[in-house]
Design a protein around this motif. Structure first.
Motif, PDB file in Angstrom:
ATOM      1  N   PRO A   4      -1.574 -13.363  19.184  1.00  0.00           N
ATOM      2  CA  PRO A   4      -1.587 -12.082  18.688  1.00  0.00           C
ATOM      3  C   PRO A   4      -0.426 -12.061  17.833  1.00  0.00           C
ATOM      4  N   THR A   5      -0.398 -10.860  17.260  1.00  0.00           N
ATOM      5  CA  THR A   5       1.028 -10.595  16.548  1.00  0.00           C
ATOM      6  C   THR A   5       1.486  -9.570  17.784  1.00  0.00           C
ATOM      7  N   PRO A   6       2.488  -9.593  17.791  1.00  0.00           N
ATOM      8  CA  PRO A   6       3.714  -9.081  18.371  1.00  0.00           C
ATOM      9  C   PRO A   6       3.872  -7.172  17.987  1.00  0.00           C
ATOM     10  N   LEU A   7       3.490  -6.305  18.388  1.00  0.00           N
ATOM     11  CA  LEU A   7       4.078  -5.513  17.548  1.00  0.00           C
ATOM     12  C   LEU A   7       5.179  -4.774  17.152  1.00  0.00           C
ATOM     13  N   TYR A   8       5.240  -3.916  16.850  1.00  0.00           N
ATOM     14  CA  TYR A   8       6.429  -4.220  15.904  1.00  0.00           C
ATOM     15  C   TYR A   8       6.891  -2.966  16.285  1.00  0.00           C
ATOM     16  N   PHE A   9       8.528  -2.629  16.507  1.00  0.00           N
ATOM     17  CA  PHE A   9       8.890  -1.776  16.670  1.00  0.00           C
ATOM     18  C   PHE A   9      10.393  -2.132  16.404  1.00  0.00           C
ATOM     19  N   ASP A  10      11.066  -2.397  15.401  1.00  0.00           N
ATOM     20  CA  ASP A  10      11.771  -2.853  14.544  1.00  0.00           C
ATOM     21  C   ASP A  10      12.402  -1.967  13.573  1.00  0.00           C
ATOM     22  N   TYR A  11      12.170  -0.728  13.646  1.00  0.00           N
ATOM     23  CA  TYR A  11      11.695  -0.022  12.337  1.00  0.00           C
ATOM     24  C   TYR A  11      13.354  -0.281  11.944  1.00  0.00           C
ATOM     25  N   ALA A  12      14.367   0.095  12.257  1.00  0.00           N
ATOM     26  CA  ALA A  12      15.766   0.171  12.239  1.00  0.00           C
ATOM     27  C   ALA A  12      16.230  -0.869  11.045  1.00  0.00           C
ATOM     28  N   ALA A  13      15.492  -2.432  11.691  1.00  0.00           N
ATOM     29  CA  ALA A  13      15.545  -3.245  11.079  1.00  0.00           C
ATOM     30  C   ALA A  13      15.025  -3.283   9.135  1.00  0.00           C
ATOM     31  N   THR A  14      13.617  -2.694   8.993  1.00  0.00           N
ATOM     32  CA  THR A  14      13.064  -2.637   8.541  1.00  0.00           C
ATOM     33  C   THR A  14      12.280  -2.499   8.770  1.00  0.00           C
ATOM     34  N   THR A  15      11.678  -1.367   7.401  1.00  0.00           N
ATOM     35  CA  THR A  15      10.444  -0.874   7.389  1.00  0.00           C
ATOM     36  C   THR A  15       9.301  -1.969   6.389  1.00  0.00           C
ATOM     37  N   PRO A  16       7.938  -1.598   6.755  1.00  0.00           N
ATOM     38  CA  PRO A  16       6.679  -2.328   5.869  1.00  0.00           C
ATOM     39  C   PRO A  16       6.754  -1.260   4.685  1.00  0.00           C
ATOM     40  N   VAL A  17       6.808  -1.696   3.231  1.00  0.00           N
ATOM     41  CA  VAL A  17       6.362  -1.053   2.064  1.00  0.00           C
ATOM     42  C   VAL A  17       5.065  -0.216   2.162  1.00  0.00           C
ATOM     43  N   ASP A  18       5.582   1.132   2.201  1.00  0.00           N
ATOM     44  CA  ASP A  18       4.621   2.140   2.020  1.00  0.00           C
ATOM     45  C   ASP A  18       3.276   1.678   1.027  1.00  0.00           C
ATOM     46  N   ASP A  19       2.190   1.612   1.448  1.00  0.00           N
ATOM     47  CA  ASP A  19       0.948   1.158   0.497  1.00  0.00           C
ATOM     48  C   ASP A  19       0.948   2.168  -0.825  1.00  0.00           C
ATOM     49  N   ARG A  20       1.095   3.319  -0.883  1.00  0.00           N
ATOM     50  CA  ARG A  20       1.745   4.926  -1.792  1.00  0.00           C
ATOM     51  C   ARG A  20       2.411   3.316  -2.685  1.00  0.00           C
ATOM     52  N   VAL A  21       3.168   3.660  -1.977  1.00  0.00           N
ATOM     53  CA  VAL A  21       4.951   2.730  -2.610  1.00  0.00           C
ATOM     54  C   VAL A  21       4.639   1.536  -3.906  1.00  0.00           C
ATOM     55  N   ILE A  22       3.700   0.711  -3.189  1.00  0.00           N
ATOM     56  CA  ILE A  22       3.150  -0.561  -4.114  1.00  0.00           C
ATOM     57  C   ILE A  22       2.571   0.011  -4.964  1.00  0.00           C
ATOM     58  N   GLU A  23       2.553   0.957  -4.734  1.00  0.00           N
ATOM     59  CA  GLU A  23       0.617   1.521  -6.134  1.00  0.00           C
ATOM     60  C   GLU A  23       1.522   2.196  -7.438  1.00  0.00           C
ATOM     61  N   MET A  24       2.752   2.639  -6.704  1.00  0.00           N
ATOM     62  CA  MET A  24       3.880   3.147  -7.749  1.00  0.00           C
ATOM     63  C   MET A  24       4.389   1.912  -8.452  1.00  0.00           C
ATOM     64  N   MET A  25       5.017   1.328  -7.555  1.00  0.00           N
ATOM     65  CA  MET A  25       6.061   0.001  -8.426  1.00  0.00           C
ATOM     66  C   MET A  25       4.666  -0.956  -8.950  1.00  0.00           C
ATOM     67  N   LEU A  26       3.790  -1.578  -8.923  1.00  0.00           N
ATOM     68  CA  LEU A  26       2.824  -1.918  -9.805  1.00  0.00           C
ATOM     69  C   LEU A  26       2.497  -1.331 -11.230  1.00  0.00           C
ATOM     70  N   THR A  27       3.214   0.092 -11.380  1.00  0.00           N
ATOM     71  CA  THR A  27       3.040   0.251 -13.111  1.00  0.00           C
ATOM     72  C   THR A  27       3.830  -0.351 -13.616  1.00  0.00           C
ATOM     73  N   CYS A  28       5.338  -1.026 -12.834  1.00  0.00           N
ATOM     74  CA  CYS A  28       5.613  -1.788 -13.402  1.00  0.00           C
ATOM     75  C   CYS A  28       6.323  -3.335 -13.264  1.00  0.00           C
ATOM     76  N   LEU A  29       4.586  -3.555 -12.677  1.00  0.00           N
ATOM     77  CA  LEU A  29       4.406  -4.651 -13.044  1.00  0.00           C
ATOM     78  C   LEU A  29       3.251  -6.096 -13.797  1.00  0.00           C
ATOM     79  N   GLY A  30       3.162  -6.352 -14.169  1.00  0.00           N
ATOM     80  CA  GLY A  30       1.994  -7.105 -15.599  1.00  0.00           C
ATOM     81  C   GLY A  30       2.155  -6.609 -16.927  1.00  0.00           C
ATOM     82  N   ARG A  31       1.643  -7.103 -17.390  1.00  0.00           N
ATOM     83  CA  ARG A  31       1.405  -7.204 -19.317  1.00  0.00           C
ATOM     84  C   ARG A  31       1.189  -5.843 -19.284  1.00  0.00           C
TER      85      ARG A  31
END
Length: 385
Positions: A4-31
């Protein structure tokens, strides 16, 4: 059968990218997106990319109480720290005196070492067992030749908070500049460059649910005349940081900072409650003690030393994603320089873990983490008999 995947308790090292952030990033990727070069102002593609970049600059500035033109894009907090320290040093007519601390991130400590080789006199303040660097310590260390003070807002291993606003007032009275490493502070502390006596502050997107590889440096009006670029070749960012701007990463950082929230909001209070539950559960176990000040800290990060004979922090790795030191130090396998500076013995530092909470932490995960450590400690004790 996969583990099983370990439970994540290392947010001080890095955080997952928020889905809402990913959606905005996609507006600058692709033709069909704003993929143009922001520096190409002669056509609509470049202008659209530039508009996206400047919107993100406004979002970051608003989050930290700055003006948009005071935000300089970098590749992350490490580059921002280097730009701040080396850039100010090169702007001084001759080497001077730098004050920092023994518990800073390596991006500051290693840069201070480089400046020392160039003739700078460096004072490295040592904390007490509470992990705090106090305004009184800084005042005592200030000299007429002090040009720069560099301290982190939130210690990345302990979660302790530096009273940088009070320190900044003292530094300004001496005529020096204050640089603050704010990588761990966004969404956790009140940041307002309009009222806080800070001249330079470093930021990183990936500590705040944005993408890796993008950061920023706040440059106040007192620092701007002295700051010298460390990357040349095009004169981007008002000549302070050349290089084609990564629009998608910048938009991601802007979106992440816009979502960051403030201390006292619902998300902060939720993490505060989870942290108290984690704290109480962990410290009720035998041989577990907290490192750093129990009160002057953010709730997101707990650093625990486990004195149970036979315990090895590696035993947690299969079930809990935690750190025994900062991510930038982990490859060396050396004990944490932060914990050693607090006075811990090397073995105690090796038997310490940083457990950090974040946006996606749950009560069920916290309870599971306490249960895992209890089981591991029980197994360690049994193995000795």
């Amino acid at each position: 059968m996969s583990r099983p995947t370990p439970l994540y308790f290392d947010y001080a090292a890095t955080t997952p990218v928020d889905d809402r952030v990913i959606e905005m990033m996609l507006t600058c990727l692709g033709r069909d997106s704003h993929f143009g070069n922001p520096a190409s102002s002669g056509h609509a593609f470049g202008q659209a990319a530039r508009n996206a970049v400047e919107t993100a600059r406004e979002q970051v500035a608003q989050c930290v109480g700055a003006q948009a033109e005071q935000i300089v894009w970098t590749s992350g907090a490490t580059e921002s720290n280097n730009l701040a320290l080396k850039g100010i040093a090169q702007g001084c007519a001759q080497p001077g005196h730098l004050i920092t601390s023994a518990i800073e991130h390596k991006a500051v400590l290693d840069t201070a070492d480089q400046l020392q080789q160039l003739g700078w006199d460096v004072t490295r303040l040592r904390p007490g067992r509470d992990g705090l660097i106090t305004p009184a310590q800084v005042t005592a260390a200030l000299r007429p030749e002090t040009r720069l003070v560099s301290l982190m807002a939130v210690n990345n291993e302990l979660g302790t908070v530096t009273d940088f606003a009070a320190i900044g007032e003292q530094v300004r009275a001496q005529g020096a500049l204050l640089h603050v490493d704010g990588a761990q502070a966004v969404g956790k502390l009140k940041l307002d460059m309009r009222t806080q006596a800070v001249d330079l502050m470093s930021f990183s997107a990936h500590k705040a649910y944005g993408p890796k590889g993008i950061g920023a440096l706040y440059v106040g009006e007192r620092a701007l005349p002295l700051l010298r670029a460390q990357m040349h070749g095009g004169g981007h960012e008002r000549g302070l940081r050349s290089g084609t701007l990564p629009s998608h990463q910048i938009v991601g950082m802007g979106s992440a900072f816009a979502l960051a929230g403030q201390p006292g909001d619902a998300e902060y209070l939720r993490i505060q409650q989870l942290s108290q539950r984690l704290h109480d559960g962990m410290l009720a176990l035998p041989g577990v003690r907290l490192n750093g000040c129990p009160t002057q800290r953010i709730p997101h990060t707990l650093n625990l030393t486990i004195d149970t004979p036979g315990f090895n922090a590696a035993a947690l790795a299969g079930e809990l994603a935690v750190s025994s030191t900062s991510a930038c130090n982990s490859a060396s396998q050396a004990p944490s320089h932060v914990l050693l500076a607090l006075g811990l013995e090397p073995q105690a530092a090796r038997n310490s873990v940083r457990i950090s909470l974040g946006r996606y932490s749950t009560q069920a995960q916290v309870d599971a983490a306490v249960a895992v450590l209890a089981r591991v400690l029980g197994a360690a004790s049994t193995a000795l008999w």
